[in-house]
Design an enzyme around this catalytic site. Sequence first.
Site, mmCIF file in Angstrom:
data_model
loop_
_atom_site.group_PDB
_atom_site.id
_atom_site.type_symbol
_atom_site.label_atom_id
_atom_site.label_comp_id
_atom_site.label_asym_id
_atom_site.label_seq_id
_atom_site.Cartn_x
_atom_site.Cartn_y
_atom_site.Cartn_z
ATOM 1 N N ASP A 32 0.841 -1.210 0.000
ATOM 2 C CA ASP A 32 0.000 0.000 0.000
ATOM 3 C C ASP A 32 0.865 1.244 0.000
ATOM 4 O O ASP A 32 0.544 2.249 -0.640
ATOM 5 C CB ASP A 32 -0.878 0.038 1.258
ATOM 6 N N GLU A 34 3.892 1.629 -1.230
ATOM 7 C CA GLU A 34 4.454 1.880 -2.568
ATOM 8 C C GLU A 34 3.396 2.503 -3.485
ATOM 9 O O GLU A 34 3.667 3.414 -4.253
ATOM 10 C CB GLU A 34 4.939 0.569 -3.205
ATOM 11 N N PHE A 35 2.176 1.963 -3.368
ATOM 12 C CA PHE A 35 1.068 2.474 -4.182
ATOM 13 C C PHE A 35 0.820 3.951 -3.850
ATOM 14 O O PHE A 35 0.759 4.798 -4.741
ATOM 15 C CB PHE A 35 -0.192 1.633 -3.908
ATOM 16 N N ASP A 36 0.736 4.247 -2.560
ATOM 17 C CA ASP A 36 0.468 5.627 -2.137
ATOM 18 C C ASP A 36 1.583 6.561 -2.581
ATOM 19 O O ASP A 36 1.337 7.691 -2.988
ATOM 20 C CB ASP A 36 0.322 5.706 -0.612
ATOM 21 N N LEU A 82 -27.231 4.191 -9.213
ATOM 22 C CA LEU A 82 -28.396 4.505 -10.045
ATOM 23 C C LEU A 82 -27.998 4.558 -11.512
ATOM 24 O O LEU A 82 -26.880 4.954 -11.838
ATOM 25 C CB LEU A 82 -28.953 5.872 -9.647
ATOM 26 N N GLU A 112 -35.473 14.519 -6.015
ATOM 27 C CA GLU A 112 -34.457 14.898 -5.016
ATOM 28 C C GLU A 112 -33.223 15.441 -5.705
ATOM 29 O O GLU A 112 -33.030 15.240 -6.897
ATOM 30 C CB GLU A 112 -34.006 13.642 -4.221
ATOM 31 N N LYS A 114 -29.278 15.235 -6.507
ATOM 32 C CA LYS A 114 -28.230 14.206 -6.505
ATOM 33 C C LYS A 114 -26.973 14.889 -5.970
ATOM 34 O O LYS A 114 -26.360 15.717 -6.656
ATOM 35 C CB LYS A 114 -27.989 13.653 -7.909
ATOM 36 N N ASP A 116 -23.254 15.492 -4.771
ATOM 37 C CA ASP A 116 -21.993 15.003 -5.317
ATOM 38 C C ASP A 116 -20.927 14.922 -4.222
ATOM 39 O O ASP A 116 -20.076 15.790 -4.080
ATOM 40 C CB ASP A 116 -21.536 15.954 -6.435
ATOM 41 N N ARG A 135 -19.320 3.127 0.996
ATOM 42 C CA ARG A 135 -19.905 2.270 -0.031
ATOM 43 C C ARG A 135 -18.943 1.140 -0.404
ATOM 44 O O ARG A 135 -19.361 0.016 -0.659
ATOM 45 C CB ARG A 135 -20.240 3.111 -1.264
ATOM 46 N N TYR A 226 -32.222 7.999 2.284
ATOM 47 C CA TYR A 226 -32.741 6.651 2.095
ATOM 48 C C TYR A 226 -32.846 5.967 3.456
ATOM 49 O O TYR A 226 -31.879 5.956 4.215
ATOM 50 C CB TYR A 226 -31.775 5.886 1.181
ATOM 51 N N LYS A 288 -37.387 8.931 -7.753
ATOM 52 C CA LYS A 288 -37.658 7.627 -7.149
ATOM 53 C C LYS A 288 -39.167 7.402 -7.092
ATOM 54 O O LYS A 288 -39.922 8.354 -6.799
ATOM 55 C CB LYS A 288 -37.126 7.586 -5.709
ATOM 56 N N LYS A 312 -28.477 13.615 -14.847
ATOM 57 C CA LYS A 312 -27.235 14.373 -14.620
ATOM 58 C C LYS A 312 -27.317 15.748 -15.286
ATOM 59 O O LYS A 312 -27.695 15.841 -16.462
ATOM 60 C CB LYS A 312 -26.050 13.611 -15.208
ATOM 61 N N CYS A 406 8.674 36.782 -30.513
ATOM 62 C CA CYS A 406 8.375 36.944 -29.081
ATOM 63 C C CYS A 406 7.666 38.281 -28.855
ATOM 64 O O CYS A 406 8.177 39.333 -29.247
ATOM 65 C CB CYS A 406 9.658 36.891 -28.267
ATOM 66 N N CYS A 409 10.242 40.559 -26.624
ATOM 67 C CA CYS A 409 11.552 41.050 -27.044
ATOM 68 C C CYS A 409 11.730 41.004 -28.555
ATOM 69 O O CYS A 409 12.737 41.478 -29.078
ATOM 70 C CB CYS A 409 12.657 40.255 -26.361
ATOM 71 N N CYS A 424 10.838 31.274 -26.886
ATOM 72 C CA CYS A 424 11.676 32.433 -27.228
ATOM 73 C C CYS A 424 13.118 32.078 -26.842
ATOM 74 O O CYS A 424 13.397 31.781 -25.676
ATOM 75 C CB CYS A 424 11.205 33.659 -26.450
ATOM 76 N N CYS A 430 15.486 38.691 -22.687
ATOM 77 C CA CYS A 430 14.043 38.841 -22.840
ATOM 78 C C CYS A 430 13.436 39.179 -21.468
ATOM 79 O O CYS A 430 13.484 38.350 -20.549
ATOM 80 C CB CYS A 430 13.478 37.542 -23.404
HETATM 81 S S1 IVH Z 1 -30.467 6.850 -3.857
HETATM 82 C C1 IVH Z 1 -30.567 2.338 -4.606
HETATM 83 N N1 IVH Z 1 -30.534 9.453 -3.704
HETATM 84 O O1 IVH Z 1 -25.637 8.715 -6.256
HETATM 85 C C2 IVH Z 1 -30.420 3.792 -4.723
HETATM 86 N N2 IVH Z 1 -28.472 8.429 -4.275
HETATM 87 O O2 IVH Z 1 -25.351 6.264 -8.462
HETATM 88 C C3 IVH Z 1 -29.604 4.378 -3.684
HETATM 89 N N3 IVH Z 1 -26.616 10.018 -4.571
HETATM 90 O O3 IVH Z 1 -24.270 5.879 -4.776
HETATM 91 C C4 IVH Z 1 -29.161 5.743 -3.955
HETATM 92 N N4 IVH Z 1 -27.749 11.849 -4.136
HETATM 93 O O4 IVH Z 1 -23.912 8.098 -3.636
HETATM 94 C C5 IVH Z 1 -29.775 8.372 -3.963
HETATM 95 N N5 IVH Z 1 -30.747 11.762 -3.470
HETATM 96 C C6 IVH Z 1 -29.993 10.685 -3.727
HETATM 97 C C7 IVH Z 1 -28.615 10.791 -4.048
HETATM 98 C C8 IVH Z 1 -27.890 9.634 -4.314
HETATM 99 C C9 IVH Z 1 -26.572 11.344 -4.448
HETATM 100 C C10 IVH Z 1 -25.455 9.177 -4.968
HETATM 101 C C11 IVH Z 1 -25.217 7.981 -4.111
HETATM 102 C C12 IVH Z 1 -25.286 6.787 -5.035
HETATM 103 C C13 IVH Z 1 -25.144 7.403 -6.373
HETATM 104 C C14 IVH Z 1 -26.006 6.664 -7.371
#
Ligand code: IVH
Length: 678
Positions: A32, A34-36, A82, A112, A114, A116, A135, A226, A288, A312, A406, A409, A424, A430
């Site tokens: 790990d 080395e990877f880091d 999703l 809702e 989404k 980020d 996750r 959720y 949903k 999106k 340039c 100059c 240049c 310059c």
């Molecule tokens: S519901 C089974 N609701 O988007 C569905 N996800 O690709 C469970 N996310 O991994 C997700 N806002 O990290 C849900 N209002 C929202 C969300 C949301 C962001 C994210 C979440 C999920 C990814 C879905």
Amino acid sequence: MDNIKQLIDELRQELNENNYKYYVLNAPTISDKEFDDKMAQLERLEKENPQYYDPYSPTQRVGSDITKSFKQVTHNRPMLSLANTYSVAEVTEFFNRVKNALGDEPFQIVGEMKFDGTSISITYENGRMTQAVTRGDGLKGDDVTDNVKTIRSIPLQLRQNCNYPQHFEVRGEILMPWKVFDSLNKEREYNEEPLFANPRNAAAGTLKLQNSTEVARRKLDAYLYYLLGDNLPFDNHYDNLMAMKDWGFKVSEAVKVLNSINDVENFIAYWDKERKHLPVATDGLVFKVNSLRQQLNLGYTAKNPRWAIAYKFQAERECTKLQSVSFEVGRTGVITPVANLEPVLLSGTIVKRASLHNEDIIRNLDIHDGDMLYVEKGGEIIPKIVGVNIEKRIPGSSPISFVSHCPACGALLRRVDGEAAWVCPNKYNCPPQITGKIEHFVGRHAMNIDGIGEEVAEQLFASGLVKNIADIYDLDINKLLSLDRFGLKSAQRIMNGIAESRNIPFERVIFALSIPFVGETVAKKIAFATKDIDTLMDMNVEQLSAIEEIGNKIAQSIVEYFAIPENRSIIERLRNAGLQMHTNEDATNMSDILSGKTIVISGIFNHHSRDEYKKIIEANGGKNSGSISSKTSFILAGENMGPAKLDKANKLGIKIINEEQFLSIINSGIADTAPQIS
Ligand code: IVH
């Protein structure tokens, strides 16, 4: 292709391969650490060479987020993702699919945001948080309970008199608000640490820190969206969310029940605009099916629920007029074209300029005078020109042509073989190349001489006082006072910086010279391998390329630099001025002068980064600690030490030492100085 690019490509490939071995095959072949280390090296190279930015680089993704050091936990119910859609038409298709599958039974949709950030699953038993898990790969994740407990918006204990089930799970998104993200990146820039590309990476990175105190300091936030469990209070998603809100969870105000595709469309249109005013990052909307019974009927595909979909947002994009293209000369002579734009608001900031990087990019985009350009800012910070609106092109306008001479100059530019960059060649006459070299030399990462910014560098050059970096050491107070608008205080500040720069380590002196292709990392490698300037100056391409990470191109550039008599004479003058021309092993290496001492580092430093100080402490037998206690031997304090820490140190009577005092103790290498700090 230059060597840096080749190195970046090799590292990306190596990291991708190792990522696959670790996460997919579960059979890593490197440690790990080395990877880091490789990842850190790549991040650094990418930061130093932003022209090689690539959204597919392993530094740009979070990937599966399992880290060895956290306990792994299997999710009771897998954490699915999703399916994504990108247009209202695709959302309508989802709506119709649901309608058909439910046999025309009435249904409601919950709209809702989404968010980020990074997703989390939190378990509650009898109203108390018991476990928080990332996750991970969807089936199992990391137990980050201690870190999640630092997030104030997530209740540790649910509110009194609420009717929550004895056992349940909530899922949601952990976020770093824009404000926190901006100030964290500012601080990281100051500490010379790699910046986070977006709040998502910052939130995910923060959640994986080993030190919860640092997590707490970063002020994460969370929205929950959720509820899962066997005895839920309601048979529909919306009412359950409202119940969660009641119990103490942060549930977005944007959540809304939608009864028709028309409602869905309006919801999209509204949030497409309004999301720009939210304090946290969002990358779309989620729709949903409201009824849990209907959700059950619809079921799941292998990867996604059939009862929900993500929409999106388009990356924020604006169209604005190209006012002009300017050509800027860097300190190594490379000419960078910059698009000057009619100011436009994009993701909360006003964009007026965007780099066009090089001639090839201008040609590929086919930019003409006065074109309307599309500027985009995805989750990233730097705006990018992504295209031209051809329909709005002024008839007969000519394509942007790259300058042949340039702009500063007038020298005829040269195109380096096999590269997109024009350079240049007038290295020693310059003006912007010289002032650029002066600015670089005095910069915080190099000789750290305070008080000489762009304007003063230009003033020093124009007055004839500083025509090259060695002339800086011939300055005195009177010469500085002869400059326009110069007071005693600013002159003194520069003279102090000059005096202190004599202690700056050899590797930073090499970096300060502005040898083409020699960035901080390369300078360190060279210093480590050569130990002194005379050895370095006498090395040939072959010997230099034998040094780790030094390819042919860099080696050639170093040899060319030292072959020029002016440069050799600059080095001699810098040596006579007292700069460090060899490594000072004793300074950072192997003493036990701090043995038995526990040291707390606090504040912002000038001579070394925090991490470097930590290493110096360890190399000299000391122990680093994150918090002040009666066991603390002393505090190594930079600027802006927090008032709480100061207070505690005073209460416990703990000595505070500044960085100069600390370095002189280390440099003296004499244990007798130790009583000062015991
Ligand atoms: S519901 C089974 N609701 O988007 C569905 N996800 O690709 C469970 N996310 O991994 C997700 N806002 O990290 C849900 N209002 C929202 C969300 C949301 C962001 C994210 C979440 C999920 C990814 C879905």
